[in-house]
Design an enzyme around this catalytic site. Structure first.
Site, PDB file in Angstrom:
ATOM      1  CB  SER A 206       5.138   7.358  -0.615  1.00 39.58           C
ATOM      2  OG  SER A 206       6.226   6.679   0.013  1.00 39.58           O
TER       3      SER A 206
ATOM      4  NE  ARG B 291      -2.531  -0.231   3.274  1.00 36.03           N
ATOM      5  CZ  ARG B 291      -2.835  -0.460   4.529  1.00 36.03           C
ATOM      6  NH1 ARG B 291      -3.743  -1.306   4.818  1.00 36.03           N
ATOM      7  NH2 ARG B 291      -2.242   0.171   5.513  1.00 36.03           N
ATOM      8  CG  ASN B 292       5.277   3.257   0.457  1.00 36.54           C
ATOM      9  OD1 ASN B 292       5.413   4.082  -0.435  1.00 36.54           O
ATOM     10  ND2 ASN B 292       5.817   3.407   1.655  1.00 36.54           N
ATOM     11  CD  GLN B 293      -0.829   6.583  -1.602  1.00 39.67           C
ATOM     12  OE1 GLN B 293      -0.354   7.606  -1.102  1.00 39.67           O
ATOM     13  NE2 GLN B 293      -2.128   6.402  -1.733  1.00 39.67           N
TER      14      GLN B 293
END
Length: 168
Positions: free
Chosen positions: A140, A39-41
């Site tokens: 992020s 889920r890190n962007q």
């Protein structure tokens, strides 16, 4: 508390932008890869800045693509103690030698700090320089959900003017 260490920098002599995180989270440390939490962007945000869908390619190709665009990766924290992945839990922190890194990257023109902790620590370490632009970027991390992805993306586009112009 668990002792944790950062990864080696991903840079070369053509690095123009160095993106600095704080210290890899547990998912990244387990995987041995930058920004491995699903889920890190980071890969979406950086991909938007360089105009490439980084999330769609494998990890080694992602790193190579960043370097081709003049983008490097590293962290402000070399080591520290932390339970979990939250920056607020960091204790007994030792910093990476950012000043030495700046000296070794002759084409470096900008540093992007991925999140508030990275910016706070990085700005303390790096003396103001007329040759470097320091850019605070929204984190992020999946832990920073206060800002929608579209708004984060607009902020990360501030990296574009510093990209390797040979790619554009």
């Amino acid at each position: 508390m668990t002792f944790k260490r950062s990864f080696a920098p991903v840079v070369d002599r053509h690095t123009r932008i160095l993106i600095l995180g704080s210290l890899p989270g547990d998912a990244s440390l387990r995987a041995g890869r930058y920004y491995a939490h699903p889920r890190n962007q980071f890969w979406q945000l950086t991909g938007s800045a360089i105009g490439c869908d980084l999330a769609a390619i494998d990890y080694d190709e992602r790193l190579a693509t960043l370097l081709q665009h003049g983008v490097g990766l590293w962290d402000v924290v070399q080591s520290g103690k932390r339970e979990g992945s939250l920056d607020a839990a960091l204790r007994e922190v030792e910093h990476n030698d950012l000043a030495e890194m700046v000296q070794k990257a002759p084409e470096l023109v900008a540093i992007g700090f991925n999140g508030a902790t990275s910016a706070r620590i990085g700005r303390q370490i790096l003396a103001p320089s007329p040759h470097l632009t320091l850019i605070d970027l929204p984190s992020s991390s999946p832990a920073y959900a206060a800002m929608p992805l579209a708004e984060k993306t607009r902020s990360w586009l501030a990296l574009r003017p510093f990209l390797d112009q040979r790619m554009g």
